[in-house]
Design a protein around this motif. Structure first.
Motif, PDB file in Angstrom:
ATOM      1  N   THR A 110      -1.433   3.281   4.331  1.00 31.82           N
ATOM      2  CA  THR A 110      -0.971   2.992   5.686  1.00 31.82           C
ATOM      3  C   THR A 110      -0.274   4.237   6.205  1.00 31.82           C
ATOM      4  OG1 THR A 110      -0.661   0.635   5.234  1.00 31.82           O
ATOM      5  CG2 THR A 110       0.639   1.564   7.021  1.00 31.82           C
TER       6      THR A 110
ATOM      7  N   LEU B   8      -8.446   7.703   3.471  1.00 25.41           N
ATOM      8  CA  LEU B   8      -7.561   6.995   2.553  1.00 25.41           C
ATOM      9  C   LEU B   8      -7.348   5.530   2.935  1.00 25.41           C
ATOM     10  CD1 LEU B   8      -4.831   9.722   1.894  1.00 25.41           C
ATOM     11  CD2 LEU B   8      -6.723   9.037   0.412  1.00 25.41           C
ATOM     12  N   ARG B   9      -8.075   5.049   3.937  1.00 19.12           N
ATOM     13  CA  ARG B   9      -7.912   3.642   4.323  1.00 19.12           C
ATOM     14  C   ARG B   9      -8.205   2.698   3.170  1.00 19.12           C
ATOM     15  NH1 ARG B   9     -11.120   4.365  10.048  1.00 19.12           N
ATOM     16  NH2 ARG B   9      -9.356   5.159  11.266  1.00 19.12           N
ATOM     17  N   ASN B  10      -9.247   3.002   2.412  1.00 15.28           N
ATOM     18  CA  ASN B  10      -9.631   2.178   1.275  1.00 15.28           C
ATOM     19  C   ASN B  10      -9.896   3.089   0.080  1.00 15.28           C
ATOM     20  OD1 ASN B  10     -10.033  -0.600   2.656  1.00 15.28           O
ATOM     21  ND2 ASN B  10     -11.246   0.790   3.920  1.00 15.28           N
ATOM     22  N   VAL B  11      -9.158   2.874  -1.013  1.00 10.06           N
ATOM     23  CA  VAL B  11      -9.303   3.712  -2.199  1.00 10.06           C
ATOM     24  C   VAL B  11      -9.296   2.846  -3.454  1.00 10.06           C
ATOM     25  CG1 VAL B  11      -8.189   5.700  -1.096  1.00 10.06           C
ATOM     26  CG2 VAL B  11      -6.816   4.091  -2.436  1.00 10.06           C
TER      27      VAL B  11
ATOM     28  N   GLU C 179      -8.429  -1.927  -6.258  1.00 10.82           N
ATOM     29  CA  GLU C 179      -8.625  -1.457  -4.878  1.00 10.82           C
ATOM     30  C   GLU C 179      -7.313  -1.524  -4.122  1.00 10.82           C
ATOM     31  OE1 GLU C 179     -12.008  -2.927  -2.657  1.00 10.82           O
ATOM     32  OE2 GLU C 179     -12.866  -3.749  -4.511  1.00 10.82           O
ATOM     33  N   THR C 180      -7.078  -0.523  -3.307  1.00 12.24           N
ATOM     34  CA  THR C 180      -5.892  -0.514  -2.456  1.00 12.24           C
ATOM     35  C   THR C 180      -6.190   0.384  -1.253  1.00 12.24           C
ATOM     36  OG1 THR C 180      -3.497  -0.114  -2.390  1.00 12.24           O
ATOM     37  CG2 THR C 180      -4.806   1.356  -3.772  1.00 12.24           C
ATOM     38  N   GLY C 181      -5.174   0.919  -0.621  1.00 15.90           N
ATOM     39  CA  GLY C 181      -5.377   1.788   0.537  1.00 15.90           C
ATOM     40  C   GLY C 181      -4.077   2.425   0.955  1.00 15.90           C
TER      41      GLY C 181
ATOM     42  N   ARG D  35      -8.321   8.936   7.724  1.00 18.38           N
ATOM     43  CA  ARG D  35      -9.189   7.761   7.595  1.00 18.38           C
ATOM     44  C   ARG D  35      -9.806   7.634   6.202  1.00 18.38           C
ATOM     45  NH1 ARG D  35     -11.789  10.903  11.299  1.00 18.38           N
ATOM     46  NH2 ARG D  35     -11.442   9.421  12.980  1.00 18.38           N
TER      47      ARG D  35
ATOM     48  N   GLN E  64       0.825  -1.199   0.000  1.00 16.83           N
ATOM     49  CA  GLN E  64       0.000   0.000   0.000  1.00 16.83           C
ATOM     50  C   GLN E  64       0.866   1.258   0.000  1.00 16.83           C
ATOM     51  OE1 GLN E  64      -2.601  -0.448   3.483  1.00 16.83           O
ATOM     52  NE2 GLN E  64      -4.232  -1.117   2.113  1.00 16.83           N
TER      53      GLN E  64
END
Length: 552
Positions: free
Chosen positions: A193, A172-175, A189-191, A170, A162
């Motif tokens: 850390t 950007l946790r899942n993008v 999909e990614t995110g 928060r 990631q």
């Protein structure tokens, strides 16, 4: 009353070259960043006849009342210096996430600080930026490989690497990336850390040389192919560029305490979502130039100290001569269930009821072969009766205990603590609590039952699948880095005190083959924190002269 930043700004710092010279650091090893901070070139420090004794400073389970672990460590260092000892600090660098969020910095407080405080808590020497740049360069190389034909056959659905940034964000946790058409990349999909939890942060903190750093970077697992085979960073020919970005960041930073003791401040992994210790290189350098090295592991001993002994000390071949458990009477009462607004009221019964948390941390540290000293960080609200009861508890249990007033008095406020620490040093006896060769399941079982006092470990379906994959790839004998709430011995933050008989719930296992450990994600802990309703950033300001205010 002066704030922490006002106290730091009023202090007359010694030139950093003088701090280095007094410590015995060669002139040609010093890389100054202005006059008050520097890096130390690890290739030019030479040999030393010293092997300073390592003292680990840890704490009880953190509470909203605050414990003051870093503040105590810094004041203890200055106290040892006052006693004529060559004492050196080895601390983590603060992350911008907590600085702008809620917890605060990691430079101590009051008259027990490392300085220049503003620089340390903000950009410092740019290490975090370099780590984020390396992390995100690898991410860009991965996505470029997909775009340019994907000759390695990487499955976009199984990319584990990631991007990161050193901000609590928060959103950007899942993008989803790669949107906008063929020219803009492969959608997936990614995110994100937080930088403090990045594997590259862990690698920088565990590497023993530039060569070791480069080798570790090359063996990072970035994902898997369509056939399930792991893909490593060296297959993308990424390790050279990443090492180039980190060649300066690997050198430890040198600053000073308010008492003029040298302080190596380097690396900043969180302890609840990473391994929570400053770099092996910084600690090793401190041992070369000091007779006593004060170092810290994040949060309570169940997180930071366990990882210090089982990961950092193992990789760095460190023997630990002593340990300090920092507590406050307020935090003891909080563990008895007393409301935060009631903590300043005299309540000996609450001290008696909440002592189980401190007692558990003391007992746990003994399992690593050290003789822990309890440091009671005093507040003006602590009553004579509460303090007397705590001293009687320590005497009954055979535990060394000393009170500390470093926030108000600096090193002068930790002279009693310094004596207790010196009286309880051991040699050649510290040890980890598990053998990684027994496998991940055995290691987790040992940590859960011995340190957390759980009845056992429960794996989610996702964790079981990851465990099978880890075993198939021969990664089952790496140490385990448990990602767990800092507020409880269990994975439930509401279970205060010293809970027993619970179950450790492992929801995911993530191999960090570059760092050399497997992360076990438990409970609801996330690798990208969020900001509170009123973040600390709202209180920070700069006047026309450039003077910073509101930074604690």
């Amino acid at each position: 009353m002066l704030s922490d930043v006002e106290i730091a700004q009023a202090h007359q710092l010694q030139p950093i070259d003088q701090i280095a010279r007094d410590a015995g650091i060669p002139d040609d090893a010093l890389i100054p960043f202005g006059t008050t901070k520097a890096k130390v070139d690890i290739t030019k420090v030479g040999e030393s006849h010293r092997e300073g004794k390592v003292i680990l400073v840890t704490g009880v389970s953190p509470t909203p009342a605050g414990e003051g672990k870093s503040t105590t460590l810094i004041g203890l260092t200055d106290a040892l210096k006052l006693k004529g000892k060559r004492a050196v600090v080895a601390l983590r660098e603060p992350s911008q996430g907590p600085v702008m969020g809620i917890k605060g910095g990691a430079a101590g407080g009051g008259y027990s600080q490392i300085v220049p405080m503003e620089d340390i808590n903000l950009h410092f020497t740019g290490d975090f930026h370099a780590i984020a740049a390396a992390n995100n360069t690898l991410a860009a190389l991965i996505d470029n490989h997909l775009q340019q034909g994907n000759s390695l056959g990487i499955d976009p659905r199984q990319i584990t690497w990631q991007r990161c940034l050193d901000v609590n964000d928060r959103a950007l946790r899942n993008v989803v990336i790669g949107l906008g058409g063929k020219a803009h990349g492969v959608p997936r999909e990614t995110g994100f850390t937080i930088t403090a939890a990045s594997e590259i942060m862990a690698i920088v903190c565990l590497a023993t040389s530039l060569e070791d750093l480069k080798e570790r970077l090359g063996r990072i697992t970035i994902g898997y192919t369509y056939s399930g085979e792991p893909v490593f960073a060296h297959q993308l020919e990424a390790q050279g560029a990443l090492t180039a970005l980190l060649k300066d960041a690997i050198n430890p930073n040198l600053v000073q305490t308010l008492g003029g003791a040298p302080a190596f401040v380097h690396g900043g992994p969180f302890a609840n979502i990473a391994h929570g210790c400053n770099s092996v290189l910084a600690t090793s350098l401190a041992r070369r130039f000091g007779d006593i090295v004060l170092t810290e592991a994040g949060f309570g001993s169940d997180l930071g100290a366990e990882k210090f002994f089982d990961i950092k000390a193992r990789f760095g071949e460190l023997d630990v001569a002593g340990a300090v458990v920092v507590t406050t009477i307020r935090s003891i009462k909080y563990n008895a269930g007393i409301a935060r607004e009631e903590l300043t009221k005299d309540n000996v019964d609450a001290v008696r009821d909440g002592i189980s948390n401190l007692e558990r941390h003391v007992d746990n540290l003994k399992k690593f072969g050290v003789k822990p000293v309890v440091a009671v960080n005093l507040f003006t609200s602590d009553s004579d009766e509460e303090r007397a009861w705590l001293r009687s508890w320590a005497e009954e249990k055979g535990v060394a205990l000393a009170e500390s007033e470093v926030w108000a008095k600096g090193g002068e406020g930790a002279l009693e603590l310094a004596d207790a620490v010196l009286d309880n040093l051991v040699e050649g006896q510290s040890q980890p609590i598990y053998d990684p060769a027994d496998g991940i399941e055995a290691s987790l079982e040992k940590i859960a039952t011995t340190i957390y006092r759980a009845n056992g470990v429960e794996y989610s379906a996702q964790a079981q699948k990851a465990l099978a994959q880890i075993k198939a790839n021969g990664w089952d004998t790496m140490p385990v880095c448990v990602s767990k709430t800092q507020y409880s011995f269990s994975d439930d933050p509401s279970q205060l005190g010293a809970p027993e008989g619970h179950t450790l719930h492992v929801r995911e296992l993530v191999p960090r083959t570059g760092a050399g450990f497997v992360v076990a994600l438990t409970g609801a802990v996330m690798t990208m924190p969020g900001l509170p309703k009123v973040p600390s950033a709202n209180h920070i300001d700069v006047d026309e002269s450039g003077t910073i205010s509101g930074l604690f």
